[in-house]
Scaffold this motif. Structure first.
Motif, PDB file in Angstrom:
ATOM      1  N   ASP A  54      46.902  45.656  47.487  1.00  0.00           N
ATOM      2  CA  ASP A  54      45.900  44.799  48.126  1.00  0.00           C
ATOM      3  C   ASP A  54      46.450  44.262  49.446  1.00  0.00           C
ATOM      4  O   ASP A  54      46.571  43.049  49.626  1.00  0.00           O
ATOM      5  N   PRO A  55      46.783  45.154  50.385  1.00  0.00           N
ATOM      6  CA  PRO A  55      47.465  44.704  51.607  1.00  0.00           C
ATOM      7  C   PRO A  55      46.652  43.735  52.462  1.00  0.00           C
ATOM      8  O   PRO A  55      47.219  42.926  53.181  1.00  0.00           O
ATOM      9  N   GLY A  56      45.329  43.802  52.384  1.00  0.00           N
ATOM     10  CA  GLY A  56      44.504  42.891  53.162  1.00  0.00           C
ATOM     11  C   GLY A  56      44.092  41.646  52.413  1.00  0.00           C
ATOM     12  O   GLY A  56      43.339  40.820  52.934  1.00  0.00           O
ATOM     13  N   SER A 253      27.160  42.603  52.142  1.00  0.00           N
ATOM     14  CA  SER A 253      26.773  43.174  53.431  1.00  0.00           C
ATOM     15  C   SER A 253      27.930  43.200  54.419  1.00  0.00           C
ATOM     16  O   SER A 253      28.044  44.101  55.245  1.00  0.00           O
ATOM     17  N   GLY A 254      28.809  42.197  54.350  1.00  0.00           N
ATOM     18  CA  GLY A 254      29.978  42.149  55.214  1.00  0.00           C
ATOM     19  C   GLY A 254      31.247  42.453  54.447  1.00  0.00           C
ATOM     20  O   GLY A 254      31.227  42.672  53.232  1.00  0.00           O
ATOM     21  N   ASP A 255      32.357  42.447  55.171  1.00  0.00           N
ATOM     22  CA  ASP A 255      33.619  42.818  54.525  1.00  0.00           C
ATOM     23  C   ASP A 255      34.784  42.004  55.080  1.00  0.00           C
ATOM     24  O   ASP A 255      35.829  42.539  55.419  1.00  0.00           O
ATOM     25  N   GLY A 256      34.582  40.688  55.164  1.00  0.00           N
ATOM     26  CA  GLY A 256      35.631  39.779  55.593  1.00  0.00           C
ATOM     27  C   GLY A 256      35.935  38.764  54.517  1.00  0.00           C
ATOM     28  O   GLY A 256      35.340  38.785  53.429  1.00  0.00           O
ATOM     29  N   PRO A 257      36.857  37.846  54.768  1.00  0.00           N
ATOM     30  CA  PRO A 257      37.261  36.868  53.752  1.00  0.00           C
ATOM     31  C   PRO A 257      36.109  36.090  53.129  1.00  0.00           C
ATOM     32  O   PRO A 257      36.080  35.879  51.912  1.00  0.00           O
ATOM     33  N   TRP A 260      34.344  38.337  50.731  1.00  0.00           N
ATOM     34  CA  TRP A 260      35.120  38.559  49.514  1.00  0.00           C
ATOM     35  C   TRP A 260      35.013  37.364  48.566  1.00  0.00           C
ATOM     36  O   TRP A 260      34.937  37.542  47.345  1.00  0.00           O
ATOM     37  N   LEU A 261      35.010  36.158  49.126  1.00  0.00           N
ATOM     38  CA  LEU A 261      34.844  34.978  48.288  1.00  0.00           C
ATOM     39  C   LEU A 261      33.456  34.965  47.645  1.00  0.00           C
ATOM     40  O   LEU A 261      33.308  34.610  46.465  1.00  0.00           O
ATOM     41  N   CYS A 262      32.441  35.347  48.404  1.00  0.00           N
ATOM     42  CA  CYS A 262      31.095  35.445  47.831  1.00  0.00           C
ATOM     43  C   CYS A 262      31.052  36.519  46.747  1.00  0.00           C
ATOM     44  O   CYS A 262      30.405  36.338  45.704  1.00  0.00           O
ATOM     45  N   ALA A 263      31.743  37.633  46.986  1.00  0.00           N
ATOM     46  CA  ALA A 263      31.786  38.697  45.980  1.00  0.00           C
ATOM     47  C   ALA A 263      32.428  38.205  44.689  1.00  0.00           C
ATOM     48  O   ALA A 263      31.979  38.547  43.588  1.00  0.00           O
ATOM     49  N   GLY A 264      33.491  37.410  44.812  1.00  0.00           N
ATOM     50  CA  GLY A 264      34.140  36.877  43.614  1.00  0.00           C
ATOM     51  C   GLY A 264      33.221  35.970  42.832  1.00  0.00           C
ATOM     52  O   GLY A 264      33.187  36.010  41.589  1.00  0.00           O
ATOM     53  N   GLN A 265      32.451  35.136  43.547  1.00  0.00           N
ATOM     54  CA  GLN A 265      31.512  34.263  42.854  1.00  0.00           C
ATOM     55  C   GLN A 265      30.403  35.077  42.188  1.00  0.00           C
ATOM     56  O   GLN A 265      30.010  34.808  41.048  1.00  0.00           O
ATOM     57  N   GLY A 303      23.071  53.228  48.202  1.00  0.00           N
ATOM     58  CA  GLY A 303      24.055  52.167  48.349  1.00  0.00           C
ATOM     59  C   GLY A 303      24.040  51.548  49.736  1.00  0.00           C
ATOM     60  O   GLY A 303      23.826  52.227  50.736  1.00  0.00           O
ATOM     61  N   LYS A 304      24.254  50.255  49.795  1.00  0.00           N
ATOM     62  CA  LYS A 304      24.315  49.539  51.055  1.00  0.00           C
ATOM     63  C   LYS A 304      25.526  48.620  51.049  1.00  0.00           C
ATOM     64  O   LYS A 304      25.997  48.202  49.997  1.00  0.00           O
ATOM     65  N   GLY A 305      25.998  48.288  52.219  1.00  0.00           N
ATOM     66  CA  GLY A 305      27.084  47.330  52.324  1.00  0.00           C
ATOM     67  C   GLY A 305      28.425  47.906  51.907  1.00  0.00           C
ATOM     68  O   GLY A 305      28.662  49.118  51.953  1.00  0.00           O
ATOM     69  N   HIS A 306      29.294  46.995  51.483  1.00  0.00           N
ATOM     70  CA  HIS A 306      30.676  47.348  51.159  1.00  0.00           C
ATOM     71  C   HIS A 306      30.918  47.080  49.673  1.00  0.00           C
ATOM     72  O   HIS A 306      30.734  45.951  49.200  1.00  0.00           O
ATOM     73  N   VAL A 307      31.357  48.097  48.955  1.00  0.00           N
ATOM     74  CA  VAL A 307      31.623  47.937  47.526  1.00  0.00           C
ATOM     75  C   VAL A 307      32.871  47.087  47.354  1.00  0.00           C
ATOM     76  O   VAL A 307      33.932  47.395  47.900  1.00  0.00           O
ATOM     77  N   GLN A 308      32.742  46.020  46.585  1.00  0.00           N
ATOM     78  CA  GLN A 308      33.864  45.114  46.342  1.00  0.00           C
ATOM     79  C   GLN A 308      34.449  45.261  44.944  1.00  0.00           C
ATOM     80  O   GLN A 308      35.614  44.917  44.720  1.00  0.00           O
TER      81      GLN A 308
END
Length: 334
Positions: A54-56, A253-257, A260-265, A303-308
């Motif tokens: 998980d380098p990023g 839809s996005g792929d920034g911090p 990612w926090l929204c994806a976790g929730q 599929g749309k956006g970024h798979v988390q």
């Protein structure tokens, strides 16, 4: 009676927050309560990052986002109205969220409150456990799938259940990721660091203990990371897994911090909703850990956006509880 924001209440809230899943159960979070402002601050713990896998720090943020959602659920259950701000200080990248804890009776209605639904999810926090066991060859009713999609949407994410041909593609990508691990041992450094074998499994406070590995896969197609690798695990055994696994893709839809926090929730909301629907769940991030494989996970048609995250859901055993760090190590009062 208004809830008391004392040490006992706050400790209970953080205990529920830290029941969230995280990559390899590294638990990469710290909490700091600022009493004067009624603010509970969520910080990333960089010592628990995974430079190889998980380098990023994408997965780190997702795990902390899941803990944040549990905190919101626990706070609502305690009669509080949690208001979270993501990434509140641009100059402090490790400060991921600031949660203001107000008495729900005094909070002003804003049209977005869903405390009642959060309270409904509360029992699932302690019931949810990652299952690395076989699931039944049984379909998931459409109304249940719809409730899971809606859970993700309420947190700004999209959950989709891909068709059979794309499931096969994802299974191939998982096998590709596994093959890379076997050919490049350094890719397993993070996994080896966070697995607990033998006597260590009984005393661990983090990581994945051997009793949570699940059996080895003898047959079937379910994507199942083998945490043991080539290391022997006593009394583990092997068994057949499902040939038609139910997988779901969680995307943003996005792929920034902040995404990612929204994806976790969203992930945790889906997992708790699934638990209440009597579904067992596990997470498959293996193909998402490679920059060249991750784009291929997305369905090229719908599929749309970024798979988390890739979720495996089904009917089966929920798996054992995994260890958690002592609260004194993750919670500070100021």
């Amino acid at each position: 009676m208004a809830p008391q924001l004392n040490e006992k209440t706050l400790t209970a809230l953080v205990a529920e927050a830290t029941a969230a899943p995280s990559m390899h159960n590294a638990q990469p979070w710290r909490f700091r309560y600022v009493a004067a402002d009624h603010l509970l601050m969520l910080h990333a713990d960089p010592e628990r990052a995974m430079p190889r896998s998980d380098p990023g720090n994408r997965a780190l943020h997702i795990g902390c986002g899941a803990a944040l959602f549990n905190l919101r659920v626990g706070a609502a259950h305690a009669g509080l109205s949690p208001k979270a701000r993501l990434l509140p200080e641009p100059t402090e990248p490790l400060l991921l969220a600031a949660v203001h804890l107000a008495d729900s009776a005094e909070a002003q209605p804003d049209g977005d409150r869903d405390e009642d639904d959060l309270v409904r999810l509360h029992p699932a926090i302690r019931q949810r456990h990652t299952s690395r066991h076989p699931f039944a060859e049984k379909d998931i009713p459409e109304e249940v799938r719809t409730s899971l999609r809606e859970a993700a949407a309420r947190e700004g994410a999209v959950l989709m259940f891909p068709g059979p041909w794309h499931v096969e593609t994802m299974l191939d990508l998982v096998r590709d990721a596994e093959s890379r691990d076997s050919l490049e041992p350094e890719l397993r450094e993070d996994l080896d660091r966070w697995t607990r074998l033998g006597p260590e499994a009984d005393t661990a406070v983090d990581g994945v203990p051997e009793y949570a590995f699940g059996p080895r896969k003898r047959d079937g197609k379910a994507p199942q990371r083998d945490f043991a690798g080539r290391r022997p695990v006593a009394d583990r055994g092997s068994t057949a897994f499902e040939h038609s696994p139910h997988l779901a893709l969680l995307s943003t839809s996005g792929d920034g911090p902040a995404d990612w926090l929204c994806a976790g929730q969203a992930l945790e909301r889906v997992l708790l909703e699934a638990t209440l629907a009597d579904l067992a769940t596990s997470l498959t991030s293996h193909p998402l850990e490679s920059a060249d494989l991750r784009p291929l996970v997305r369905d090229p048609v719908s599929g749309k956006g970024h798979v988390q995250m890739v979720l495996r859901v089904g009917y089966g055993p929920r798996g054992p509880a995994t260890p958690r760090r002592p609260l004194r190590d993750v919670l500070e009062f100021v």
